[in-house]
Design an enzyme around this catalytic site. Structure first.
Site, mmCIF file in Angstrom:
data_model
loop_
_atom_site.group_PDB
_atom_site.id
_atom_site.type_symbol
_atom_site.label_atom_id
_atom_site.label_comp_id
_atom_site.label_asym_id
_atom_site.label_seq_id
_atom_site.Cartn_x
_atom_site.Cartn_y
_atom_site.Cartn_z
ATOM 1 N N GLU A 72 77.000 -69.106 -46.515
ATOM 2 C CA GLU A 72 75.681 -68.490 -46.341
ATOM 3 C C GLU A 72 75.738 -67.105 -45.706
ATOM 4 O O GLU A 72 75.073 -66.842 -44.699
ATOM 5 C CB GLU A 72 74.765 -69.403 -45.522
ATOM 6 C CG GLU A 72 74.422 -70.683 -46.233
ATOM 7 C CD GLU A 72 73.308 -71.476 -45.549
ATOM 8 O OE1 GLU A 72 72.859 -71.067 -44.459
ATOM 9 O OE2 GLU A 72 72.895 -72.488 -46.116
ATOM 10 N N GLU A 132 75.042 -78.151 -50.070
ATOM 11 C CA GLU A 132 74.388 -78.737 -48.888
ATOM 12 C C GLU A 132 72.990 -79.167 -49.286
ATOM 13 O O GLU A 132 72.319 -78.473 -50.062
ATOM 14 C CB GLU A 132 74.246 -77.725 -47.729
ATOM 15 C CG GLU A 132 75.509 -77.369 -47.010
ATOM 16 C CD GLU A 132 75.276 -76.409 -45.827
ATOM 17 O OE1 GLU A 132 74.148 -76.360 -45.287
ATOM 18 O OE2 GLU A 132 76.230 -75.704 -45.472
ATOM 19 N N TYR A 134 67.389 -76.738 -48.646
ATOM 20 C CA TYR A 134 66.777 -77.742 -47.764
ATOM 21 C C TYR A 134 65.305 -77.903 -48.116
ATOM 22 O O TYR A 134 64.425 -77.656 -47.305
ATOM 23 C CB TYR A 134 66.987 -77.347 -46.303
ATOM 24 C CG TYR A 134 68.428 -77.560 -45.884
ATOM 25 C CD1 TYR A 134 68.845 -78.804 -45.439
ATOM 26 C CD2 TYR A 134 69.374 -76.546 -45.994
ATOM 27 C CE1 TYR A 134 70.171 -79.036 -45.093
ATOM 28 C CE2 TYR A 134 70.695 -76.761 -45.658
ATOM 29 C CZ TYR A 134 71.085 -78.010 -45.204
ATOM 30 O OH TYR A 134 72.390 -78.251 -44.876
ATOM 31 N N ASP A 154 75.378 -72.627 -37.027
ATOM 32 C CA ASP A 154 74.687 -73.784 -36.475
ATOM 33 C C ASP A 154 75.684 -74.839 -35.972
ATOM 34 O O ASP A 154 75.654 -75.983 -36.406
ATOM 35 C CB ASP A 154 73.777 -74.354 -37.589
ATOM 36 C CG ASP A 154 72.954 -75.526 -37.123
ATOM 37 O OD1 ASP A 154 72.525 -75.527 -35.963
ATOM 38 O OD2 ASP A 154 72.751 -76.452 -37.943
HETATM 39 C C1 GCB Z 1 72.909 -74.604 -43.413
HETATM 40 C C2 GCB Z 1 74.214 -74.242 -42.819
HETATM 41 C C3 GCB Z 1 74.737 -75.315 -41.880
HETATM 42 C C4 GCB Z 1 73.586 -75.829 -41.010
HETATM 43 C C5 GCB Z 1 72.538 -76.444 -41.917
HETATM 44 C C6 GCB Z 1 71.321 -76.958 -41.120
HETATM 45 O O1 GCB Z 1 72.504 -74.096 -44.412
HETATM 46 O O2 GCB Z 1 75.185 -73.916 -43.767
HETATM 47 O O3 GCB Z 1 75.752 -74.770 -41.088
HETATM 48 O O4 GCB Z 1 74.021 -76.738 -40.052
HETATM 49 O O5 GCB Z 1 72.087 -75.491 -42.818
HETATM 50 O O6 GCB Z 1 71.264 -78.128 -40.797
HETATM 51 O O7 GCB Z 1 70.464 -76.137 -40.790
#
Ligand code: GCB
Length: 648
Positions: free
Chosen positions: A444, A533, A497, A200
């Site tokens: 990941e 994260e 997330y 990403d």
């Molecule tokens: C993740 C990735 C990261 C992305 C992020 C997102 O899990 O490790 O590279 O930018 O999510 O914002 O989706």
């Protein structure tokens, strides 16, 4: 002795391909920066092979076609108004003419001249005056080659450096990618293709870090490996120095403290120095004297053809120890809690090109925030940035560019060999850095796939054989009971997330789900956990009440929900939290991205969103809890250079 065994591991693993010391000036070494404007041309031919067919490297680039100015370091993508160059995939050609000082070429001094490229993304081939001198795979680590013999042929003449760079990613590159051809000519122009990736961030390309010429004498210090330990109040520094260019030499070493005072001396290319009561290298905000460095001056005297020549190199050293238990991460014997960020080396016009104002601004923002650490998501950062981490006491999880490994094709033997080679290069570059406290071998990956178990077992074992002194992790978003590689890591790093990609808009489920996430991972593996994260996309300036997705209030609300759980779990086994992300960054275009990923707590222009203030309050509170001595206020804490100014 144990340390000799330890160093011999290091040594055996790394000496095969020679050293990779950062170029530094010394009485015996000069450095010439080749930054500035280079000639540039993209190869637009259908197969991207016109440059090789026409042998563009044999003559000045302007003689084989049009050339544009391209700044180095910078990505080429954002420099022009041409959308096709922005998304270009294939070979691009860079060229620079340089005039090496004539003193470097005099036969009696026999100076070695080395061309060093800090990084170029992704595959590079280098010619000097039309002669191929090296090639290198990988977009985030330095490579170098001695070119003295080519310069000696034409003293006083400009020398032409040509670098062809290809940003194509394949299933076996790191990071991986695929090229997809669109053969239906009713839908796409003839020969149309796109590059697909599963990571990403925008695949910026070009010469991203400084290109240098540097010199050494013909007998020279090729590599230095240092490790430190503490026994009681004695600091132990074990060193290994590798010499090239003469079998007849002697090595002497002096260790200087931060004020330049000599605190220990030694002789020989391997040994141990003892420093009573050393000032330890502490992480930022864990001690009133973070990032304390010593300077190991290594002097080589070597006999070459009956005459003695000297080479000297100064290696920075930090005395610190690391230990990981089932629920703690100990630095210098004290529990360390990572309250930090994930970053990208990304900014507007320069793409991923090293930019000093941006580098220093980011460190100032980290200090403002009270962050004590970051992960180099998702590739190794510039040495210049790592130097400042050493000097300021910023703790680093050093990540290799294994991101977007989502397909079983990314776990075959070819990918594995590449992965092992990248870890070797990374460790060779960063092995002496006190700031680096852990290696991250991937972000990941599809670690639930069957081959991932053996794959990561091998990568992690290899990493540990190269560096037995640091723990190893990778960052997972797999389910706790399906992750095949977790048994081999020292620390579990988990991304989640909640109320963003899962249950979007439902802040009320975060605490329950996060508690389960932590408990499940801990019960299964009994290892310390970092929330590596978490976050939410936020358009700066968008406000809603109640908090709705993409507003500043929603980002802050997500953070608060996470923090409530982290505050419980950090009393048990959670050893850190790294926000995603420090700043907004560019990605491929897509329906979920608004001019890039907006999960930054700062905008891409480095202005704070509301969440930055929330995090700042939290990080300073956390810092003040863990301080060993007087809690500093953020405006009292200055860069080391400013501290020195105050003292004098
Ligand atoms: C993740 C990735 C990261 C992305 C992020 C997102 O899990 O490790 O590279 O930018 O999510 O914002 O989706």
């Amino acid at each position: 002795m144990a340390w000799k065994l330890l160093l011999s591991f290091f040594w055996l693993g790394l000496c095969r391909a020679g050293g990779l010391l950062s170029p530094k000036e010394s009485p015996s070494r000069e450095v010439k920066d080749l930054g500035g404007l280079w000639g540039f041309r993209a190869d637009w031919s259908e197969q991207r092979d016109a440059g090789f067919a026409g042998r563009w490297y044999l003559q000045p680039l302007r003689q084989s076609g049009p050339v544009m100015d391209m700044p180095v370091p910078a990505s080429f993508n954002e420099i022009t108004q041409d959308p096709n160059l922005r998304r270009f995939v294939g070979w691009v050609w860079y060229e620079k003419e340089v005039l090496p000082p004539i003193r470097w070429l005099q036969t009696e001094t026999r100076t070695r001249v080395v061309l060093r490229i800090g990084s170029a993304h992704y595959y590079s081939i280098v010619w000097v005056n039309g002669v191929q001198v090296t090639e290198h795979e990988g977009g985030h680590l330095p490579f170098e080659v001695e070119i003295s013999h080519l310069l000696a042929d034409a003293p006083g003449e400009p020398c032409r450096i040509t670098i062809a760079i290809n940003n194509t990613l394949t299933p076996n590159t790191l990071p991986p990618g695929t090229i997809q051809y669109m053969p239906d000519e009713s839908l796409y122009p003839k020969g149309y293709f796109v590059q697909n990736t599963h990571f990403d961030f925008f695949n910026y390309a070009g010469i991203h870090r400084p290109v240098l010429l540097y010199t050494t004498p013909s007998a020279y210090i090729d590599d230095i490996t240092v490790t430190t330990d503490l026994i009681g109040n004695i600091g132990l520094l074990q060193y290994l120095v590798s010499i090239q260019g003469s079998p007849r030499y002697s090595v002497s070493l002096t260790l200087h403290d931060g004020d330049g005072k000599v605190v220990a001396t030694g002789n020989g290319s391997a040994g141990e120095l003892k420093v009573p009561n050393p000032i330890l290298w502490w992480p930022y905000l864990m001690h009133e004297r973070p990032g304390y460095l010593y300077y190991l001056k290594v002097v080589l005297s070597a006999e070459v053809d009956g005459t003695i020549s000297e080479d000297s190199y100064t290696q920075t050293v930090g005395f610190r120890t690391i230990r990981v238990t089932s629920n703690q991460f100990l630095i210098n014997g004290k529990p360390f809690y990572f309250h930090g960020v994930n970053k990208h080396e990304d900014a507007d016009i320069r793409g991923k090109g090293l930019d000093w104002p941006l580098v220093v601004k980011d460190f100032n923002l980290l200090r403002w925030l009270g962050a004590n650490s970051f992960r180099t998501s998702h590739y190794p950062y510039a040495e210049e940035i790592m130097d400042l981490c050493d000097a300021y006491g910023i703790v680093v999880i050093d990540e290799c560019p294994a991101v977007g490994m989502k397909d079983s094709a990314n776990f075959g033997n070819k990918s594995l060999q590449r992965h092992l080679a990248v870890m070797e290069e990374l460790i060779r570059r960063d092995k002496n850095r006190p700031s680096v406290v852990m290696w991250s071998v991937a972000n990941e990956p599809a670690s639930e796939l069957a081959p991932a178990g053996q794959y990561f077992k091998t990568v992690i074992a290899h990493t540990k054989s190269l560096d037995p002194t640091r723990p190893v992790t990778y960052v997972s978003n797999a389910k706790y009971n399906r992750d095949q590689g977790a048994p081999y890591v020292d620390v579990i790093c988990v991304n989640s997330y909640l109320s963003w990609y899962h249950d979007p808009g439902h802040l009320e489920v975060i605490q329950l789900q996060l508690n389960s996430q932590f408990d499940n991972w801990y019960k299964t593996h009994q290892k310390p956990i970092i929330q590596s994260e978490y976050g939410a996309d936020t358009i700066a300036g968008l406000h809603t009440d109640p908090p709705l997705m993409f507003s500043e209030e929603y980002q802050s609300a997500v953070l608060k929900e996470y923090h409530a759980v982290l505050d419980q779990k950090r009393k048990e086994y959670v050893i850190g939290e790294l926000i995603w992300n420090f700043a907004d960054f560019m990605t491929n275009q897509g329906t979920t991205r608004v001019l890039g990923n907006k999960k930054g707590i700062f905008t891409r222009q480095r202005q704070p969103k509301s969440a930055a203030f929330l995090l700042k309050e939290r990080y300073w509170k956390l810092a003040n809890e863990s301080l060993c001595l007087t809690p500093p206020k953020y405006d009292d804490v200055c860069l080391p250079s400013a501290q020195q100014l105050k003292r004098s």
